[in-house]
Design a protein around this motif. Structure first.
Motif, short mmCIF file in Angstrom:
data_model
loop_
_atom_site.label_atom_id
_atom_site.label_comp_id
_atom_site.label_asym_id
_atom_site.label_seq_id
_atom_site.Cartn_x
_atom_site.Cartn_y
_atom_site.Cartn_z
N ALA A 69 23.90 -3.08 -19.04
CA ALA A 69 23.66 -2.05 -20.05
C ALA A 69 24.42 -0.78 -19.72
O ALA A 69 25.04 -0.16 -20.60
N ARG A 70 24.37 -0.38 -18.45
CA ARG A 70 25.10 0.81 -18.03
C ARG A 70 26.60 0.64 -18.25
O ARG A 70 27.29 1.55 -18.70
N ALA A 71 27.11 -0.56 -17.92
CA ALA A 71 28.54 -0.82 -18.07
C ALA A 71 28.97 -0.82 -19.53
O ALA A 71 30.07 -0.38 -19.86
N ARG A 72 28.11 -1.29 -20.41
CA ARG A 72 28.47 -1.30 -21.83
C ARG A 72 28.61 0.12 -22.36
O ARG A 72 29.45 0.40 -23.22
N VAL A 73 27.81 1.03 -21.83
CA VAL A 73 27.97 2.43 -22.21
C VAL A 73 29.22 3.01 -21.54
O VAL A 73 30.03 3.68 -22.19
N ARG A 74 29.38 2.74 -20.28
CA ARG A 74 30.51 3.32 -19.55
C ARG A 74 31.84 2.91 -20.17
O ARG A 74 32.78 3.71 -20.23
N HIS A 75 31.93 1.68 -20.64
CA HIS A 75 33.20 1.18 -21.19
C HIS A 75 33.29 1.34 -22.70
O HIS A 75 34.13 0.73 -23.35
N LEU A 76 32.40 2.15 -23.27
CA LEU A 76 32.41 2.52 -24.68
C LEU A 76 32.20 1.33 -25.61
O LEU A 76 32.65 1.32 -26.75
N ALA A 77 31.50 0.32 -25.09
CA ALA A 77 31.22 -0.85 -25.91
C ALA A 77 29.94 -0.70 -26.70
O ALA A 77 29.76 -1.40 -27.72
N GLU A 78 29.03 0.17 -26.27
CA GLU A 78 27.76 0.35 -26.95
C GLU A 78 27.27 1.76 -26.69
O GLU A 78 27.34 2.24 -25.55
N PRO A 79 26.78 2.47 -27.70
CA PRO A 79 26.33 3.84 -27.48
C PRO A 79 25.07 3.89 -26.62
O PRO A 79 24.25 2.96 -26.65
N PRO A 80 24.89 4.97 -25.86
CA PRO A 80 23.75 5.04 -24.94
C PRO A 80 22.41 4.98 -25.64
O PRO A 80 21.45 4.40 -25.11
N GLU A 81 22.31 5.56 -26.84
CA GLU A 81 21.02 5.58 -27.52
C GLU A 81 20.56 4.18 -27.91
O GLU A 81 19.37 3.94 -28.12
N ARG A 82 21.49 3.22 -27.98
CA ARG A 82 21.11 1.84 -28.26
C ARG A 82 20.95 1.03 -26.97
O ARG A 82 19.94 0.35 -26.79
N ALA A 83 21.94 1.14 -26.08
CA ALA A 83 21.88 0.33 -24.85
C ALA A 83 20.69 0.70 -23.99
O ALA A 83 20.00 -0.17 -23.45
N TYR A 84 20.42 1.99 -23.85
CA TYR A 84 19.36 2.43 -22.94
C TYR A 84 17.98 2.38 -23.59
O TYR A 84 16.96 2.49 -22.90
N ALA A 85 17.93 2.22 -24.90
CA ALA A 85 16.65 2.13 -25.58
C ALA A 85 16.13 0.70 -25.64
O ALA A 85 14.99 0.47 -26.07
N ASP A 86 16.92 -0.25 -25.19
CA ASP A 86 16.48 -1.64 -25.20
C ASP A 86 15.17 -1.77 -24.41
O ASP A 86 15.10 -1.33 -23.26
N PRO A 87 14.12 -2.36 -24.99
CA PRO A 87 12.83 -2.43 -24.30
C PRO A 87 12.90 -3.10 -22.94
O PRO A 87 12.21 -2.68 -21.99
N GLU A 88 13.72 -4.14 -22.81
CA GLU A 88 13.83 -4.81 -21.51
C GLU A 88 14.43 -3.89 -20.46
O GLU A 88 13.97 -3.85 -19.31
N ILE A 89 15.46 -3.14 -20.85
CA ILE A 89 16.10 -2.23 -19.90
C ILE A 89 15.12 -1.13 -19.50
O ILE A 89 15.00 -0.80 -18.30
N ARG A 90 14.42 -0.58 -20.45
CA ARG A 90 13.44 0.46 -20.14
C ARG A 90 12.36 -0.06 -19.20
O ARG A 90 11.94 0.63 -18.27
N ALA A 91 11.92 -1.28 -19.44
CA ALA A 91 10.87 -1.86 -18.59
C ALA A 91 11.38 -2.09 -17.17
O ALA A 91 10.65 -1.85 -16.19
#
Length: 492
Positions: free
Chosen positions: A440-462
């Protein structure tokens, strides 16, 4: 198809001209520097004085977004970079065993190379491109114009031009800015050139605001945020026989008042960078190579790489007074000009902490190439380009602003991170142990997914919450020296 005039021969300008030609347009590129990038990489990188491109000798990050443009649209440039020594690194290779591949993982590959490698590969491709003329040493001095709504370029021109620092002709010299100005070409010290579209790839020092004012345009809408960060970089080469540096520790670490980053590049070359607040009293001492190296070794990545016996290739290169700058050629009244659009730093200049600049420049260059045939002198074209930039580039600019504000505040106050800031820091540290969080962090870092979507994923938050719960005493940004030790390291 269109004839595209490109102002500026940096990465954004080179890519715009090449991509436009590959889409069937013709292009002329104007670069004030008489020297072109070659294949003698060390000579050009360390020996070429480029005052208009001060960032040229600083580390660059070619994120997955940039790599994807090169791989998909300019495969010959991509292959040439690899031939010249660029290296690929997959973000998930941090782990001893790469986790099972998921769709999109191929977007998480970085190209490790100095900026000159990309410039050399682009210049090599341009030299072989029949649809491009590159005019090195021919600086653009002004813009030619016509009233908006006139037909395509050709014949006599209404309006005027900016030449030799003075306005010549036209109705809009002095007084209030005039509406309805369409740029039709450029002037140089040698000649006048007409085209269907002018692309400003001259960067934040290119002077486009002055040129637009001279032809009667309203000023661009500029949003600027100071970062308060200063950077100190030194280049090294790994010893013969050592092709790669250590995979661990993590390449970027930071404390409450300073940080260290290592940038592996091409041909065993790497850079070590230290960054502090511009008001830090130890800042000037870091220009001394001995002080710089002592300070760099006090951080895990600096020590790990320098302990390999690397050879210094440069002195300490300093840069500061950086800002995050967004510039728009459309305001509440509509386009301030037509027939001219910006790419690269002319749209958005971002501080290098996230390494976004090259990716955003290549996105804009590709967009111009794909759309230049759609009535490029029209108001609709100008608005569409602006709306695309706001939709596609501006969110990443805003993300950069938020990230830099957090770093700047931490360095200025030397305060620990608590509350939400602590949770954000935990996400990055958790990623070093959890492959799903790293993805998830890499998808944000490489501009593949915005942080508000990647980091809001319930599994990632958990996963991050579980990681934090197991570490009740977790305190972020404690890597590196404390302030007392830092003062001693930088005392001279």
């Amino acid at each position: 198809m269109a004839h595209v005039l490109v102002i500026g021969g940096g990465v954004g300008g080179l890519a715009t001209a090449l991509l436009a030609a590959r889409r069937g347009h013709t292009a002329e590129l104007f670069e004030r520097d008489p020297r072109a990038p070659g294949t003698a990489l060390d000579r050009d990188f360390f020996g070429w004085r480029r005052p208009t491109v001060p960032q040229a000798a600083q580390p660059h990050a070619l994120l997955g977004a940039a790599r994807n443009v090169l791989r998909d649209d300019l495969p010959d440039v991509y292959e040439e970079m690899l031939r010249l020594g660029a290296r690929e690194r997959h973000e998930l290779d941090w782990f001893d065993v790469r986790p099972p591949e998921l769709p999109g993982d191929d977007d998480l590959v970085m190209l490790q190379a100095r900026r000159i490698v990309l410039e050399s590969a682009l210049a090599t491709a341009l030299r072989a491109e029949a649809g491009v003329v590159v005019r090195h040493g021919e600086q653009v001095t002004g813009l030619t114009t016509a009233p908006a709504g006139e037909g395509p370029p050709g014949g006599e021109r209404a309006g005027g031009e900016w030449a030799g620092g003075e306005w010549a002709g036209g109705e809009s010299a002095g007084g209030e800015p005039a509406d309805g100005v369409r740029v039709t070409g450029v002037t140089t010290g040698a000649d006048r050139y007409e085209g269907d579209l002018v692309v400003d790839a001259g960067g934040r020092r290119g002077g486009i605001e002055r040129r637009l004012g001279a032809i009667g345009c309203r000023p661009p809408v500029v949003e600027r945020h100071r970062t308060g960060l200063a950077y100190f970089c030194r280049w090294y080469r790994l010893p013969a026989g050592t092709d790669e540096g250590p995979r661990r520790p993590w390449a970027v670490t930071g404390g409450a008042f300073a940080g260290c980053a290592v940038f592996p590049a091409d041909n065993r070359v790497f850079a070590v960078t230290l960054f502090v607040h511009t008001a830090d009293t130890t800042r000037s001492a870091l220009r001394d190579p001995a002080v710089f190296e002592r300070a760099a070794r006090s951080f895990p990545p600096g020590e790990a790489w320098l302990a390999l016996g690397a050879e210094p290739l440069s002195g300490v290169l300093a840069t500061a007074s950086l800002d995050n700058r967004w510039s728009a050629l459309v305001d509440e009244r509509g386009p301030v000009v037509t027939g001219l659009v910006p790419v690269g730093d002319s749209i958005t200049h971002t501080n290098p902490t996230l390494g976004q600049g090259t990716s955003l420049a290549l996105w804009a260059a590709r967009r111009v190439a794909r759309t230049a045939h759609r009535d490029p002198g029209s108001e609709r074209f100008a608005v569409d380009h602006h709306e695309w930039a706001v939709r596609t580039l501006k969110p990443w600019f805003d993300f950069q602003v938020v990230a830099d504000a957090a770093i700047g505040e931490r360095f200025a106050t030397r305060a620990g991170r608590t509350g939400t800031a602590r949770e954000v820091a935990a996400l990055f540290d958790c990623a070093l142990e959890d492959p799903e969080v790293m993805r998830a962090r890499a998808r944000v870092r490489h501009l593949a997914e915005p942080p508000e979507r990647a980091y809001a994923d319930p599994e990632i938050r958990a996963r991050v919450a579980h990681w934090l719960a197991a570490r009740p005493d977790y305190a972020p940004n404690e890597v590196g020296p404390d302030r007392e030790e830092w003062e001693k390291l930088t005392a001279g």
